[in-house]
Design a protein around this motif. Structure first.
Motif, PDB file in Angstrom:
ATOM      1  N   ASP A   1      41.714  52.390  48.034  1.00  0.00           N
ATOM      2  CA  ASP A   1      42.161  51.599  46.887  1.00  0.00           C
ATOM      3  C   ASP A   1      41.017  50.788  46.295  1.00  0.00           C
ATOM      4  N   VAL A   2      40.147  50.274  47.162  1.00  0.00           N
ATOM      5  CA  VAL A   2      39.001  49.498  46.682  1.00  0.00           C
ATOM      6  C   VAL A   2      38.036  50.402  45.915  1.00  0.00           C
ATOM      7  N   LEU A   3      37.748  51.562  46.473  1.00  0.00           N
ATOM      8  CA  LEU A   3      36.866  52.517  45.785  1.00  0.00           C
ATOM      9  C   LEU A   3      37.419  52.897  44.414  1.00  0.00           C
ATOM     10  N   ARG A   4      38.720  53.125  44.389  1.00  0.00           N
ATOM     11  CA  ARG A   4      39.363  53.555  43.141  1.00  0.00           C
ATOM     12  C   ARG A   4      39.319  52.450  42.085  1.00  0.00           C
TER      13      ARG A   4
ATOM     14  N   ALA B   1      28.310  51.655  48.610  1.00  0.00           N
ATOM     15  CA  ALA B   1      28.277  50.771  47.449  1.00  0.00           C
ATOM     16  C   ALA B   1      29.042  49.476  47.730  1.00  0.00           C
ATOM     17  N   ILE B   2      30.153  49.575  48.447  1.00  0.00           N
ATOM     18  CA  ILE B   2      30.921  48.387  48.821  1.00  0.00           C
ATOM     19  C   ILE B   2      30.091  47.517  49.762  1.00  0.00           C
ATOM     20  N   ILE B   3      29.470  48.155  50.757  1.00  0.00           N
ATOM     21  CA  ILE B   3      28.660  47.431  51.743  1.00  0.00           C
ATOM     22  C   ILE B   3      27.508  46.701  51.059  1.00  0.00           C
ATOM     23  N   SER B   4      26.846  47.379  50.128  1.00  0.00           N
ATOM     24  CA  SER B   4      25.718  46.774  49.417  1.00  0.00           C
ATOM     25  C   SER B   4      26.156  45.524  48.663  1.00  0.00           C
ATOM     26  N   SER B   5      27.307  45.598  48.012  1.00  0.00           N
ATOM     27  CA  SER B   5      27.817  44.459  47.256  1.00  0.00           C
ATOM     28  C   SER B   5      28.134  43.283  48.175  1.00  0.00           C
TER      29      SER B   5
ATOM     30  N   ARG C   1      26.890  42.680  51.158  1.00  0.00           N
ATOM     31  CA  ARG C   1      25.639  42.146  51.728  1.00  0.00           C
ATOM     32  C   ARG C   1      24.952  41.199  50.745  1.00  0.00           C
ATOM     33  N   ASN C   2      25.078  41.492  49.471  1.00  0.00           N
ATOM     34  CA  ASN C   2      24.469  40.634  48.449  1.00  0.00           C
ATOM     35  C   ASN C   2      25.211  39.307  48.307  1.00  0.00           C
ATOM     36  N   ASP C   3      26.539  39.349  48.507  1.00  0.00           N
ATOM     37  CA  ASP C   3      27.340  38.130  48.328  1.00  0.00           C
ATOM     38  C   ASP C   3      28.668  38.289  49.066  1.00  0.00           C
ATOM     39  N   GLN C   4      28.795  37.617  50.197  1.00  0.00           N
ATOM     40  CA  GLN C   4      30.010  37.753  51.006  1.00  0.00           C
ATOM     41  C   GLN C   4      31.202  36.998  50.415  1.00  0.00           C
ATOM     42  N   SER C   5      30.959  36.245  49.355  1.00  0.00           N
ATOM     43  CA  SER C   5      32.063  35.570  48.673  1.00  0.00           C
ATOM     44  C   SER C   5      32.414  36.244  47.350  1.00  0.00           C
ATOM     45  N   SER C   6      31.896  37.442  47.141  1.00  0.00           N
ATOM     46  CA  SER C   6      32.110  38.149  45.882  1.00  0.00           C
ATOM     47  C   SER C   6      33.535  38.665  45.769  1.00  0.00           C
ATOM     48  N   LYS C   7      33.882  39.078  44.542  1.00  0.00           N
ATOM     49  CA  LYS C   7      35.198  39.667  44.308  1.00  0.00           C
ATOM     50  C   LYS C   7      35.371  40.933  45.137  1.00  0.00           C
ATOM     51  N   MET C   8      34.302  41.676  45.314  1.00  0.00           N
ATOM     52  CA  MET C   8      34.351  42.886  46.138  1.00  0.00           C
ATOM     53  C   MET C   8      34.721  42.543  47.579  1.00  0.00           C
TER      54      MET C   8
ATOM     55  N   THR D   1      36.311  39.920  48.640  1.00  0.00           N
ATOM     56  CA  THR D   1      37.717  39.489  48.646  1.00  0.00           C
ATOM     57  C   THR D   1      38.653  40.672  48.592  1.00  0.00           C
ATOM     58  N   ASP D   2      38.318  41.666  47.789  1.00  0.00           N
ATOM     59  CA  ASP D   2      39.168  42.858  47.669  1.00  0.00           C
ATOM     60  C   ASP D   2      39.267  43.607  48.994  1.00  0.00           C
ATOM     61  N   VAL D   3      38.169  43.675  49.734  1.00  0.00           N
ATOM     62  CA  VAL D   3      38.192  44.354  51.033  1.00  0.00           C
ATOM     63  C   VAL D   3      39.083  43.586  52.013  1.00  0.00           C
ATOM     64  N   ILE D   4      38.908  42.268  52.058  1.00  0.00           N
ATOM     65  CA  ILE D   4      39.736  41.447  52.952  1.00  0.00           C
ATOM     66  C   ILE D   4      41.207  41.601  52.597  1.00  0.00           C
ATOM     67  N   GLU D   5      41.521  41.532  51.315  1.00  0.00           N
ATOM     68  CA  GLU D   5      42.918  41.600  50.897  1.00  0.00           C
ATOM     69  C   GLU D   5      43.502  42.994  51.114  1.00  0.00           C
ATOM     70  N   ALA D   6      42.669  44.018  50.989  1.00  0.00           N
ATOM     71  CA  ALA D   6      43.153  45.378  51.255  1.00  0.00           C
ATOM     72  C   ALA D   6      43.568  45.542  52.713  1.00  0.00           C
TER      73      ALA D   6
END
Length: 271
Positions: free
Chosen positions: A37-40, A49-53, A55-62, A64-69
């Motif tokens: 769902d996150v990839l989509r 690509a998710i991991i890279s995002s 690593r750059n910012d653990q408080s990013s929207k990405m 949050t989306d992984v945690i919420e998923a």
């Protein structure tokens, strides 16, 4: 999309550090499914690509989306029924008789889309015929902002209101809203929702008389389970009750609760 070992270990460490979620090896399939769902939604082709995002910012929207998923859990009205029967026929009477200023405070931790705290609020409202001066405040917390948004709306699908919800409660406390059902304001205003991470700061005001922590501890390791139980106890009134899932046990953990015989998952806080 399959996830390799390096990716799996990254997500496992990230989820444990950020939310306390203890991702075991046998849940790799669940991680793969939820990340689809996150990839989509981000129109990405691979997990790197998710991991890279992140690593750059653990408080990013990405992030949050992984945690919420990974923290969307199944719920429905009056789930497992027996705990709600116990609350209605035994616990609420005890709590009402010992209530301070005719007020009973209830906390539904990891409340998801709100069916659990709304179920409790409906039972408490029904009890007003017996205890007309009794005030019940219900707090629902969850780490997931998306499910909390739905909970605050109090809007449920036809499938959701026909899963566990008795007909007389639906007819009395819900109103048709298009193809959905909306819980009436007299119930919705009894429940206050707020976002809270059980691993982080506990931004809830106690003391509570009844805490529901059902099917939650199974996602955490031993140290975090004990920390959660300790901090919940710090926010409970002596003589209050903690309700876990029927299949959950805390017999091997350090805590301040005493098991109530004959009622699975129910514990009393003695102070």
């Amino acid at each position: 999309m399959q996830i390799d070992d390096i990716e799996f270990h990254f997500f496992r460490n990230f989820l444990k550090e950020s939310s306390g979620y203890h991702l075991t090896d046998d849940k790799r399939y669940l991680l793969e499914s939820r990340l689809e769902d996150v990839l989509r939604s981000w129109k990405l082709n691979d997990h790197r690509a998710i991991i890279s995002s992140i690593r750059n910012d653990q408080s990013s929207k990405m992030a949050t989306d992984v945690i919420e998923a990974m923290t969307i859990n199944e719920t429905f009205f009056f789930r497992d029924q027996i705990p709600f029967d116990v609350f209605e026929n035994q616990l609420l009477d005890r709590l009402a008789e010992s209530a301070v200023a005719n007020r009973v405070r209830i906390w539904s931790a990891a409340c998801s889309t709100g069916q659990e705290p709304y179920s409790v609020a409906m039972i408490a409202t029904e009890k007003r015929s017996v205890y007309p001066k009794l005030l019940c405040d219900v707090v629902g917390t969850d780490i997931n902002s998306r499910v909390l948004s739905r909970a605050r709306q109090g809007l449920f699908s036809d499938i959701e209101v026909h899963r566990g919800l008795p007909d007389h409660y639906r007819n009395k406390y819900f109103t048709r809203d298009g193809s959905n059902w909306k819980i009436n304001d007299d119930i919705r205003t009894l429940v206050h929702f707020r976002q809270m991470n059980l691993k982080g700061d506990y931004d809830v005001e106690g003391p509570f008389d009844f805490v529901l922590l059902r099917n939650v501890l199974i996602y955490f390791d031993t140290a975090l389970k004990e920390s959660i139980l300790r901090r919940i106890a710090d926010r409970m009134r002596p003589g209050g009750y903690l309700l876990l899932g029927a299949a959950e046990g805390i017999y091997d953990l350090n805590h301040h609760f005493q098991r109530c015989p004959d009622i699975k998952g129910l514990y009393e806080y003695r102070g």
